[in-house]
Design a protein around this motif. Structure first.
Motif, PDB file in Angstrom:
ATOM      1  N   ARG A  17       0.810  -1.214   0.000  1.00 24.56           N
ATOM      2  CA  ARG A  17       0.000   0.000   0.000  1.00 24.56           C
ATOM      3  C   ARG A  17       0.840   1.259   0.000  1.00 24.56           C
ATOM      4  O   ARG A  17       0.327   2.350  -0.143  1.00 24.56           O
ATOM      5  CB  ARG A  17      -0.904  -0.002   1.224  1.00 24.56           C
ATOM      6  N   MET A  18       2.143   1.074   0.242  1.00 23.15           N
ATOM      7  CA  MET A  18       2.998   2.262   0.366  1.00 23.15           C
ATOM      8  C   MET A  18       3.735   2.515  -0.935  1.00 23.15           C
ATOM      9  O   MET A  18       3.938   1.635  -1.742  1.00 23.15           O
ATOM     10  CB  MET A  18       4.032   2.027   1.456  1.00 23.15           C
ATOM     11  N   ARG A  19       4.168   3.752  -1.064  1.00 30.15           N
ATOM     12  CA  ARG A  19       4.936   4.094  -2.252  1.00 30.15           C
ATOM     13  C   ARG A  19       6.160   4.889  -1.857  1.00 30.15           C
ATOM     14  O   ARG A  19       6.172   5.524  -0.795  1.00 30.15           O
ATOM     15  CB  ARG A  19       4.102   4.935  -3.199  1.00 30.15           C
ATOM     16  N   ASP A  31       9.148   6.769  -0.592  1.00 29.81           N
ATOM     17  CA  ASP A  31      10.010   6.850   0.587  1.00 29.81           C
ATOM     18  C   ASP A  31       9.587   5.912   1.694  1.00 29.81           C
ATOM     19  O   ASP A  31      10.414   5.293   2.342  1.00 29.81           O
ATOM     20  CB  ASP A  31      10.002   8.260   1.174  1.00 29.81           C
ATOM     21  N   TYR A  32       8.269   5.827   1.934  1.00 30.18           N
ATOM     22  CA  TYR A  32       7.810   4.994   3.035  1.00 30.18           C
ATOM     23  C   TYR A  32       8.140   3.544   2.765  1.00 30.18           C
ATOM     24  O   TYR A  32       8.532   2.809   3.657  1.00 30.18           O
ATOM     25  CB  TYR A  32       6.294   5.167   3.242  1.00 30.18           C
ATOM     26  N   GLU A  45       3.335  11.253 -10.880  1.00 30.87           N
ATOM     27  CA  GLU A  45       2.993  11.887  -9.610  1.00 30.87           C
ATOM     28  C   GLU A  45       4.149  12.740  -9.086  1.00 30.87           C
ATOM     29  O   GLU A  45       3.965  13.533  -8.181  1.00 30.87           O
ATOM     30  CB  GLU A  45       2.619  10.832  -8.589  1.00 30.87           C
ATOM     31  N   GLU A  46       5.359  12.552  -9.672  1.00 33.43           N
ATOM     32  CA  GLU A  46       6.495  13.339  -9.215  1.00 33.43           C
ATOM     33  C   GLU A  46       6.674  14.596 -10.040  1.00 33.43           C
ATOM     34  O   GLU A  46       7.514  15.425  -9.755  1.00 33.43           O
ATOM     35  CB  GLU A  46       7.771  12.505  -9.310  1.00 33.43           C
ATOM     36  N   GLN A  48       9.810  17.258   1.559  1.00 35.01           N
ATOM     37  CA  GLN A  48       9.309  15.892   1.305  1.00 35.01           C
ATOM     38  C   GLN A  48      10.427  14.916   0.961  1.00 35.01           C
ATOM     39  O   GLN A  48      10.358  14.173  -0.012  1.00 35.01           O
ATOM     40  CB  GLN A  48       8.265  15.868   0.185  1.00 35.01           C
ATOM     41  N   ARG A 107      11.913  11.690  -7.036  1.00 39.31           N
ATOM     42  CA  ARG A 107      12.068  11.421  -5.599  1.00 39.31           C
ATOM     43  C   ARG A 107      13.102  10.341  -5.357  1.00 39.31           C
ATOM     44  O   ARG A 107      13.868  10.392  -4.398  1.00 39.31           O
ATOM     45  CB  ARG A 107      10.733  10.979  -5.030  1.00 39.31           C
ATOM     46  N   PRO A 149      -1.057   5.612   7.889  1.00 44.30           N
ATOM     47  CA  PRO A 149       0.168   6.209   7.345  1.00 44.30           C
ATOM     48  C   PRO A 149       0.332   7.679   7.694  1.00 44.30           C
ATOM     49  O   PRO A 149       1.431   8.211   7.572  1.00 44.30           O
ATOM     50  CB  PRO A 149       0.026   6.036   5.837  1.00 44.30           C
ATOM     51  N   THR A 198      -0.972  10.407  -3.063  1.00 43.46           N
ATOM     52  CA  THR A 198       0.204  10.072  -3.877  1.00 43.46           C
ATOM     53  C   THR A 198       1.495  10.210  -3.103  1.00 43.46           C
ATOM     54  O   THR A 198       2.514   9.683  -3.490  1.00 43.46           O
ATOM     55  CB  THR A 198       0.285  10.989  -5.104  1.00 43.46           C
ATOM     56  N   VAL A 232       2.151   9.137  -0.138  1.00 39.51           N
ATOM     57  CA  VAL A 232       2.436   8.048   0.792  1.00 39.51           C
ATOM     58  C   VAL A 232       2.979   6.835   0.066  1.00 39.51           C
ATOM     59  O   VAL A 232       2.564   6.572  -1.032  1.00 39.51           O
ATOM     60  CB  VAL A 232       1.159   7.682   1.562  1.00 39.51           C
TER      61      VAL A 232
END
Lengths: 396, 300
Positions: A188-190, A192-193, A393-394, B33, B99, B287, B298, B300
């Protein structure tokens, strides 16, 4: 470059060097009883000379004085690239494979050792390449699967006397299961997390290896792991072990190649480029991300089982976060998502340091520096993959 | 009961230290971020600067407590300079990049700094002088060292200082504005590059103070000491809701408590595992953390 720009460049260089001296001196110069200057200025001198030289070279290049050398060199590389494109692939691969097969016959023990570690890292790098290069999931705990593979072979062979060839697929399966266990909650994470959670998982696996005394013998590790055997022939010499890992590496390369150009590979790339769009287009992102973890872990499991057989010893120290970072650095340096790139990255970070043995201490320093520098100047790596985009998204 | 109280006091001490490190993560994440992987290294560098300066100053015949105060200030300043240099070199050129690139650059910087510390300071533990760390008193069966009181007091002092900086000064207002919207704050005349550098410097200064405190608490420093506390502090920052200063404090205290109680009641060897499990659990179920607002999906 105008005079003004050049002045600004030199000013920045000067400020940077001054700053560096300010940061370096307290570390080297303050001793418990005295203040020292000699050692600091020696180190600072080397760095300053290198910096000025690089700046000078950069300016000469910008001014166009190097075109006389640069243009023919560029033409030569272009010609080489064209020749590479024209030559039949099977010919090139045949030459490389033949060289790899002949290699142990013409070299010594030390060279075998280096080649074996290069090939182990090729397997690891390509496995991680599936997770990060194809599917775009940053995994910082990848080395845990390597550890799982190594311990699986060590425990099964010591306690139950199972042969290496039987343990190899078992290690891969168990590593893949571990991959799914780690992969499942992180799906469920994307970004950095995800990175930080995989890092946490890697540490958990290492702590378990370190503390589960009854199973893994804790920090002492497991000793005298048997070498592989095939129809009564024991792979005792290094050169015979080299052929096993060469075989594993070839299987890995083929598998990753086939995966890359299959439906699954394209779906992974779609997830990497834009997960939301991929999902909307009917890609089952959940299953495919899990599959990416499992596939990456499988190859790490193969490499781990071989590593245990090669060293005849496994201990938790071999599976630390730094090792993960090293494999990651190889993938990044070579070029994420590109098979020849990853192999090149492994060669650059395993074989090159062997040539400069006396700088052993500086090895990790150079790793870290190279990783940052690579991101700054050439984020796609030495040999970039052909199809890379940027996550939408970035882009904001 | 005595054991419980003892653990509670130890937990508060350790939790305060984690909170200080977590603040750096939270502030940097809040503003650009980015998980600043090198943050743990600022913490380790602070611990080392403390040892170096304290042993030099005490050899010059300075009073041990004055030594501690001077080294604290100087090492906070040193780490602030270090963080600004790292930001300028490794993060600033990558502001517009993906990122992943920034994250890997941070990771590279972390390895680089850690090995730089090893090369300049050696691989062995450096002990803190015992005349500062020893001493304490007992209430019933619970023993409290002066060091623990010092750590808690300093943590509280720094937290209050940070709160004033962020919520009461012009700079703090500029920081909050930049964290909220970089473009708009640039339009109203805030130099966002300077604010970001300042945020890094403040975060690293707090981490340096935490490094000295951990050095005093455990009695020695090591070049690898930044890694595990770094992750735990990140866990604390996430737990409290990343980007949230009060959250970092609460998260730090919770992580410190959990670690100490897990070590005392469950198993000393697996104490680090619990911080990671909390981290994973929080990221999985909530989260945005305990005190976090809703973050854009987006991110997370």
């Amino acid at each position: 470059m105008t005079i003004r720009e050049s002045k600004r460049l030199w000013l920045a260089c000067g400020v940077g060097l001054g700053w560096f001296l300010l940061l370096l001196w307290p570390l080297l110069g303050i001793k418990p009883d005295t203040l020292e200057f000699a050692a600091t200025f020696k180190v600072f001198g080397y760095v300053a000379v290198a910096a000025v030289f690089i700046m000078f070279f950069y300016q000469v290049k910008e001014a166009g004085y190097l075109d006389a050398v640069g243009r023919p060199a560029k033409q030569a590389t272009n010609a080489l690239g064209r020749a590479y494109d024209k030559a039949p692939t099977w010919l090139l691969l045949g030459i490389v494979l033949a060289a790899a097969i002949v290699y142990p016959l013409v070299t010594g023990r030390y060279a075998h050792d280096v080649a074996i570690s290069v090939l182990i890292y090729v397997c690891l790098g390509l496995g991680l390449n599936i997770v990060i290069g194809l599917a775009g999931l940053l995994d910082l705990g990848y080395i845990a699967f390597y550890g799982v593979g190594a311990y699986t072979y060590a425990i099964l062979s010591i306690n139950y006397g199972l042969s290496f060839w039987l343990c190899l697929p078992i290690a891969a399966v168990i590593a893949a299961i571990a991959g799914c266990i780690i992969g499942y909650p992180t799906l469920r994470m994307r970004g950095d997390y995800l990175a930080i959670v995989t890092l946490g998982f890697g540490e958990i696996v290492r702590l378990i290896l370190n503390n589960w005394m009854s199973l893994t013998n804790g920090p002492n590790g497991i000793l005298s792991i048997p070498r592989p055997e095939l129809f009564g022939y024991e792979f005792r010499s290094l050169s015979s072990m080299y052929y096993i890992i060469l075989g594993l590496a070839v299987v890995t390369i083929l598998a990753v190649y086939r995966l890359n150009y299959s439906r699954i590979g394209r779906a992974w790339e779609a997830i990497r480029e834009d997960e939301t769009a991929a999902e909307l287009m009917g890609v089952n992102t959940f299953l495919l991300k899990l599959l990416a973890y499992a596939m990456g872990a499988t190859f790490a499991g193969f490499a781990g089982a071989f590593f245990a057989a090669r060293m005849k010893f496994v201990g938790p120290e071999s599976f630390t976060f730094l090792e993960s970072a090293m494999v990651l650095a190889m993938v990044i340096l070579g070029g994420m998502g590109s098979i020849p790139g990853v192999i090149l990255g492994v060669l650059a970070l395993v074989a090159l340091p062997e040539l400069f043995r006396e700088f052993e201490l500086y090895r990790m320093l150079v790793f870290g520096g190279a990783m940052t520098l690579m991101m700054l100047v050439r984020p796609a790596g030495i040999w970039p993959a052909k199809r890379v985009g940027r996550r939408s998204e970035e882009a904001d | 009961m005595d054991f419980f109280l003892q653990q509670l006091i130890n937990g508060i001490t350790l939790g305060g230290v984690y909170a200080l490190i977590a603040l750096g993560y939270t502030m940097v994440y809040g503003i650009i971020q980015l998980i600043n992987f090198a943050h743990g290294e600022f913490f380790a560098a602070g611990g080392y600067m403390g040892v170096i300066l304290i042993s030099y100053l005490s050899s010059q015949g300075v009073n041990p407590y004055a030594c501690l105060a001077i080294s604290l200030v100087l090492s906070m300043g040193y780490c602030a300079l270090l963080a600004m240099a790292v930001e300028q070199l490794a993060y600033k050129p990558l502001r517009q990049a993906s990122r992943l690139a920034a994250l890997l650059s941070a990771l590279g910087m972390s390895i680089f700094l850690q090995n730089g510390l090893m090369l300049t300071q050696g691989v062995y533990d450096r002990p803190y002088p015992t005349e500062i760390t020893s001493g304490g008193f007992e209430i019933g069966a619970v023993s409290i060292s002066y060091m623990q009181i010092f750590i808690v007091a300093l943590t509280a002092f720094l937290l209050v200082g940070l709160n004033i900086l962020v919520f009461k000064t012009r700079i703090g207002r500029a920081m909050r504005a930049t964290a909220q919207d970089k473009v708009m704050s640039a339009l109203v005349g805030i130099n966002s590059n300077r604010i970001i550098a300042l945020t890094f410097a403040v975060g690293a200064g707090l981490a340096a103070a935490a490094g000295i405190m951990v050095g005093l608490y455990y009695g020695s420093v090591n070049y690898t000491m930044g890694f595990v506390p770094g992750i735990k502090a990140f866990a604390a920052a996430v737990l409290g809701g990343i980007g949230n200063i009060t959250g970092a404090l609460v998260g730090g205290l919770i992580i410190g408590m959990v670690e100490i109680f897990a070590a005392g009641y469950i198993s000393g060897e697996y104490k680090d595992v619990f911080a990671f499990i909390i981290l994973i659990g929080v990221l999985y179920f909530k989260p945005t953390g305990i005190m976090g607002e809703n973050v854009d999906d987006t991110r997370v």
